[in-house]
Design a protein around this motif. Sequence first.
Motif, PDB file in Angstrom:
ATOM      1  N   GLN A 109       0.885  -0.807   0.415  1.00 21.25           N
ATOM      2  CA  GLN A 109      -0.038  -0.067   0.688  1.00 21.25           C
ATOM      3  C   GLN A 109       0.718   0.975   0.137  1.00 21.25           C
ATOM      4  O   GLN A 109       2.098   0.903   0.326  1.00 21.25           O
ATOM      5  CB  GLN A 109      -1.004   0.339   1.118  1.00 21.25           C
ATOM      6  N   PRO A 110       0.404   2.337  -0.299  1.00 24.42           N
ATOM      7  CA  PRO A 110       0.981   3.782  -0.173  1.00 24.42           C
ATOM      8  C   PRO A 110       1.792   3.491   1.233  1.00 24.42           C
ATOM      9  O   PRO A 110       1.147   3.968   2.477  1.00 24.42           O
ATOM     10  CB  PRO A 110       0.178   5.099  -0.344  1.00 24.42           C
ATOM     11  N   THR A 111       3.033   3.992   1.110  1.00 20.96           N
ATOM     12  CA  THR A 111       4.189   3.827   1.921  1.00 20.96           C
ATOM     13  C   THR A 111       4.954   5.253   2.196  1.00 20.96           C
ATOM     14  O   THR A 111       5.525   5.769   1.174  1.00 20.96           O
ATOM     15  CB  THR A 111       4.552   2.622   2.992  1.00 20.96           C
ATOM     16  N   VAL A 112       4.500   5.406   3.196  1.00 22.35           N
ATOM     17  CA  VAL A 112       6.001   6.453   4.094  1.00 22.35           C
ATOM     18  C   VAL A 112       6.856   6.775   4.335  1.00 22.35           C
ATOM     19  O   VAL A 112       6.863   5.652   5.534  1.00 22.35           O
ATOM     20  CB  VAL A 112       5.405   8.019   4.021  1.00 22.35           C
ATOM     21  N   LEU A 113       8.108   6.153   3.349  1.00 23.17           N
ATOM     22  CA  LEU A 113       9.678   5.677   4.052  1.00 23.17           C
ATOM     23  C   LEU A 113      10.405   6.080   5.003  1.00 23.17           C
ATOM     24  O   LEU A 113      10.240   7.488   4.429  1.00 23.17           O
ATOM     25  CB  LEU A 113      10.427   4.936   3.237  1.00 23.17           C
ATOM     26  N   ILE A 163       6.524   1.258  12.969  1.00 26.57           N
ATOM     27  CA  ILE A 163       5.148   1.192  11.992  1.00 26.57           C
ATOM     28  C   ILE A 163       5.190   2.827  11.639  1.00 26.57           C
ATOM     29  O   ILE A 163       4.784   2.354   9.791  1.00 26.57           O
ATOM     30  CB  ILE A 163       3.763   0.680  12.827  1.00 26.57           C
ATOM     31  N   GLY A 164       5.471   3.174  12.152  1.00 24.59           N
ATOM     32  CA  GLY A 164       5.280   5.303  11.898  1.00 24.59           C
ATOM     33  C   GLY A 164       6.393   5.188  10.580  1.00 24.59           C
ATOM     34  O   GLY A 164       6.436   5.937   9.774  1.00 24.59           O
ATOM     35  N   GLN A 165       7.030   4.574  10.502  1.00 24.92           N
ATOM     36  CA  GLN A 165       9.322   4.665  10.176  1.00 24.92           C
ATOM     37  C   GLN A 165       8.542   3.874   8.603  1.00 24.92           C
ATOM     38  O   GLN A 165       9.193   4.389   7.452  1.00 24.92           O
ATOM     39  CB  GLN A 165       9.641   4.181  10.106  1.00 24.92           C
ATOM     40  N   GLY A 166       7.136   3.362   8.178  1.00 22.32           N
ATOM     41  CA  GLY A 166       7.604   2.409   6.933  1.00 22.32           C
ATOM     42  C   GLY A 166       7.686   1.101   6.791  1.00 22.32           C
ATOM     43  O   GLY A 166       8.330   0.522   5.772  1.00 22.32           O
TER      44      GLY A 166
END
Length: 193
Positions: A109-113, A163-166
Amino acid sequence: MTRPRIRERDAVVCAAGLTVTALASTVARRHPAPDRWLFALVNDHGEARPFRVLQQLGTPWVLPGAAVVAALAGRRRLALAAALALPLEKALEVSIKKVRPAPRPLYVQPTVLRDDAPVEGGSFPSGHAAIAFAAAALVAPDLPSRARPAVLGAAAAAAVVRIGQGAHHPVDAVGGAALGVAVAAGLRSLVGR
């Protein structure tokens, strides 16, 4: 509680942790809607730089560090369990990632790394969560009861940061946490307290 009862309890906790890890692995490959929704909620929330420090609780230096501190404090059994925890956790984590490969969030899914979020390798289970929870579960019984929730909360925060870091889906963090608790309880059962 007598030593045999404590060892029995630790063995049961170990078995329960391994069971939760196995169950979570069946979910991890399917990426159900609640897992994707929760990932998006945490990952889209933005970067929380102060919490990145908590990620360090899931890095490999934590368990050997705990072993050294326990040894210096004269807690030989805890030192031995902490020294054995990292190789055992890594062996189990890598084995699971080979047997039950699950893609990183970026491929689902769309992810911010952010930061050091990896894009390669298996996503399940989260090694950071496993290490953080192994360390917390090893030391918590030896801490004052008031300090235990803070230690376990810090381990949970380390998992959420990943999780927040992707780097991981929520189910990866749950599986890693269960694996870490299983490793700690199993070693405490074998080595004693």
